[in-house]
Every structure is written in C-alpha cells, then in structure tokens.
Design a protein around this motif. Sequence first.
Motif, short mmCIF file in Angstrom:
data_model
loop_
_atom_site.label_atom_id
_atom_site.label_comp_id
_atom_site.label_asym_id
_atom_site.label_seq_id
_atom_site.Cartn_x
_atom_site.Cartn_y
_atom_site.Cartn_z
N LEU A 1 -10.59 -3.56 2.78
CA LEU A 1 -11.20 -3.71 1.45
C LEU A 1 -10.66 -2.23 1.26
CD1 LEU A 1 -14.28 -5.10 0.41
CD2 LEU A 1 -12.92 -3.64 -0.90
N CYS B 1 -9.58 0.59 -2.12
CA CYS B 1 -10.03 0.92 -2.86
C CYS B 1 -10.27 1.17 -3.35
CB CYS B 1 -11.65 1.24 -2.55
SG CYS B 1 -13.14 -0.03 -1.46
N VAL C 1 -13.14 0.76 -8.39
CA VAL C 1 -14.00 -0.23 -7.92
C VAL C 1 -15.16 -0.48 -7.81
CG1 VAL C 1 -11.13 -1.77 -7.04
CG2 VAL C 1 -13.52 -0.62 -5.65
N PRO D 1 -1.88 0.04 -2.30
CA PRO D 1 -2.93 -0.47 -1.19
C PRO D 1 -1.85 -1.26 -0.33
CG PRO D 1 -1.71 -2.19 -2.94
CD PRO D 1 -1.52 -0.65 -3.39
N ARG E 1 -3.60 -0.42 3.65
CA ARG E 1 -4.12 -1.61 4.55
C ARG E 1 -3.59 -1.15 6.30
NH1 ARG E 1 -1.90 -5.61 -0.30
NH2 ARG E 1 -4.48 -6.20 -1.03
N ASP F 1 -9.94 -7.79 -2.04
CA ASP F 1 -9.93 -7.15 -2.61
C ASP F 1 -11.00 -7.20 -2.98
OD1 ASP F 1 -7.07 -6.41 -2.26
OD2 ASP F 1 -6.47 -8.16 -4.04
N ASP G 1 -12.19 -7.14 -5.79
CA ASP G 1 -12.44 -7.98 -7.05
C ASP G 1 -12.57 -9.43 -7.26
OD1 ASP G 1 -9.96 -7.73 -7.40
OD2 ASP G 1 -9.58 -8.17 -9.12
N ASP G 2 -12.63 -9.65 -5.70
CA ASP G 2 -12.48 -10.96 -5.29
C ASP G 2 -13.90 -11.22 -4.11
OD1 ASP G 2 -10.35 -11.72 -6.86
OD2 ASP G 2 -9.13 -10.86 -4.30
N ASP H 1 2.48 -7.84 -0.35
CA ASP H 1 1.80 -8.80 -0.06
C ASP H 1 2.66 -10.40 0.48
OD1 ASP H 1 1.69 -9.50 -2.40
OD2 ASP H 1 0.04 -10.76 -1.97
N GLY I 1 -10.04 -11.53 -9.99
CA GLY I 1 -8.53 -10.53 -11.06
C GLY I 1 -8.61 -10.41 -12.06
#
Length: 259
Positions: free
Chosen positions: A14, A16, A19, A81, A85, A101, A103-104, A204, A229
Amino acid sequence: NNVVDYKYKVSIILPCYNVACYIDNAVNAILKQTFTDYEVIFINDGSTDNSVDVIQQYEKSEELVMSGGKIVLMQQQNAGPSKARNRAIEAARGRYLAFIDADDYWKPEFFKRTVDFLDKHEKCIGVSVLQQVDTVSGKHISPEIPNDGLSEKEASRYADGYIIKDFFRFWGERMHICPGGAMMRTDVVKATGGMREDLRITEDLEFWGYSALFGKWGLIPEVLFMGCGAQTVTSREDWIRRMKRRWDNAPTVEEWEKR
C-alpha cells in the motif's frame, strides 16, 4: 521450484502519498477480511501530511493485534508509486501478494476467495476479480462480460473462478485488472522485476501484460474490489486537468512495450 519459507500467506502493498484522509477505508477493509495470515507493507512516498501518524496509530491498535495481521512501515523520498511498490516487493514475505491504493478497499471475502483459487490452480500466476469502480461519470462494474466466451450455464459452474483461455485477447477487450483487483504469486512478482520505474503513467498496465508471459491468469466473476478514486477528484474539470498532466508524460507504444 525452490522451496521458500514464507512467513505469511499474503503480503499487501500500500503506497502512501498524502492519503491521511482516505486511508481509513482501505485499512479497515483489511482488518475485516475473513482471512488473517497477512502483512501490510505501507510505503510512505514522501508525504507532507500526517499519513505516517495515521499508519502508526494502526500499528498500535488492539484491532490489528486481534486480527492477527502485521504492519510494516517503510519510508522514502517522493519517487512515485512504482519505486514505492518495488521496494515493498523486495521486502514482501507472503506467499501471495496484492496491491491496493489508499483510497480503495476490498470486500471481506477478497483474501480468502483469491487465496483459495491460487492454492487450487497452481498453473495460475495471478487471479483478478470484478471491480466496482467509481469514476467521474458514475459507478461501473468491470469487466462487463467476465465469462470469457462461456455460456450462461457454463459460467454458473465457474462462480468460484476459472482460468482465462486467452489472456491477451480478454485483457485487450476489457482491460480488466487494476491495482487492488488482483492477487498474485509473490515469487512471480519478484521474478518480473516489479513495475517499471521509468514509467510515470500506465506502469501498472504494462506490469499486468508483462506478468502474463510468466503463466496463466484466473478470474473470479464476483465484485470483491471497490475502486473509489473519483472521490479524490473535486470536479470533472479537475479530473480532466489531472488526466491531461498524466497523458502529457505518456511514453510511445514502442517504449512502453519494450519488455
């Protein structure tokens, strides 16, 4: 076929970046999973808000201890990101690995359903689920046609998931995988080298396509992932502005597909 001594069944990655006001939903959904053998690796990507304070509160929470999970906090200067990751991929100690993410969030059965599928289908390197994605134009279920050419009767027999026959055709028509919507084998993720750090857009998507060269993908035709999102976008104009800024950095097709 080297035997690896994994400490956890699942590693959750995850990243950040500022966030703090969104992270509660993602973490609470992890704590509510029916499957508890996991570690959550947070990578603070140079946040300037109080994201780290929020994460550290969860580290000390009784709810986390009761869930059986563990939190790992990593820090780096802002690098995007993919870099975040990839650092977490190197540190992951779970047999399986999932990205999400801040916000999911996942539905409570996500871990168990995806882990059960991968335990059962050893030839699959990953499995994705249906997604309810919140966009500026409304909520959508993706992919819209998840049965890969199966009849309705045949599809009902595969409610617990099935192996996609032709990944690139299916993916090309539906673009059905996103961070948060998939569980993968950690050894395969490590073997890919992770996500390309030179890409600041669609990194991704490139990763999903590249990963399919390592083995089969499966699909569980049930909504187990919620993409939220659009909640971080204040207006359609704001969304268009963000997308234009991102696509101005898009690579050429030749550069994008060089792996």
